[in-house]
Design a protein around this motif. Structure first.
Motif: not given
Length: 290
Positions: A228-239
């Motif tokens: 999902p987009f929300s998970e992708f966004l969280s991945d970017v932030r965690i990275s």
């Protein structure tokens, strides 16, 4: 400011292309193409996206990708600032499956390379001594011509084929469901997220980039990215948080808000869910390593 150099198609008169890329930033456009690609970063930092995976990159990052595997080496935002004097430097090799005619697919001598090409469909991160060895070979290839250049490329592929230090990048079973006509839509999404992840991003805003409703965009993005987009966004932030924990002299709370999280508790939870440890433990473990 000069623009990042763009890849051109392999001319029919050439078996392959090798380029040395020196520019303020790497190509920031998410894309995919028919050629196999071996890319070495010699200078530059940021986040790379390969298929359904993302990871911070820095100098000596080396990745081998197969045809139609989406990818992007997105430099940190500081590389795009007007006053920035930073630059990027890399070497990229492009070749088609038939660059030696039908030999690779039908001749027994090329079986290890044929297996390598099959593995590259998931993307391969090149690590360890193999990475070190190939750096000099790729730099030599830049200044090599004629038959000698083809022999050098075969030597590079042989090293890769015999190595046990080539790690798959995308999840098993990943397939690129994007269409050629959708490249611009996904490019806008990636660019918008990378420029705005430090602040609140509404699904409505991102959906509007592709002239889609929120529900249609959610289905579209999940089918293309396997998340999902929300998970992708969280991945970017965690990275980004991982990079700051490595490089910045900031406390955990400062990193939390710098990466776009609203609360420290949410940041700690999402970080631990993805990385297996809290941000504080992650930072201490990294400091002990170096």
């Amino acid at each position: 400011m000069k623009q990042a150099l763009q890849k051109s198609r392999i001319p029919e008169t050439k078996a392959f292309i090798v380029k040395e890329l020196i520019a303020p930033n790497f190509d920031k456009n998410w894309h995919f193409h028919q050629e196999y690609q071996l890319f070495l970063v010699l200078e530059g930092k940021g986040t790379r996206f390969i298929g359904d995976q993302m990871k911070p990159f820095r100098e000596f990052d080396m990745v081998f990708t197969g045809p139609n595997l989406p990818h992007l080496w997105r430099n940190d935002q500081i590389y795009f600032e007007k006053e920035s004097h930073l630059k990027t430097h890399g070497i990229v090799i492009y070749f088609n499956e038939g660059f030696l005619g039908d030999a690779i697919s039908i001749k027994q001598e090329f079986e290890p390379i044929n297996i390598l090409l099959e593995k590259s469909l998931r993307g391969l991160e090149i690590l360890g001594n193999t990475n070190v060895k190939l750096r000099s070979m790729m730099q030599e290839l830049v200044n090599t011509n004629g038959i000698e250049s083809i022999l050098k490329l075969l030597q590079i592929l042989q090293v890769l084929a015999e190595s046990e230090e080539c790690q798959p990048i995308t999840q098993a079973g990943y397939t690129n469901n994007n269409k050629e006509s959708e490249k611009d839509r996904m490019r806008k999404v990636y660019e918008y997220v990378m420029e705005n992840f430090r602040q609140k991003i509404l699904l409505e805003e991102v959906a509007s980039l592709g002239n889609m409703t929120e529900s249609a965009f959610s289905r579209y993005f999940t089918s293309r990215m396997n998340k999902p987009f929300s998970e992708f966004l969280s991945d970017v932030r965690i990275s980004h948080a991982c990079k700051l924990l490595h490089e910045a002299d900031l406390n955990i709370s400062e990193i939390c808000y710098e990466c776009g999280f609203n609360t420290l508790s949410n940041f700690n939870k999402q970080f631990k869910d993805r990385m297996g440890v809290t941000p504080l433990v992650y930072k201490k473990d990294y400091q002990r390593t170096f």
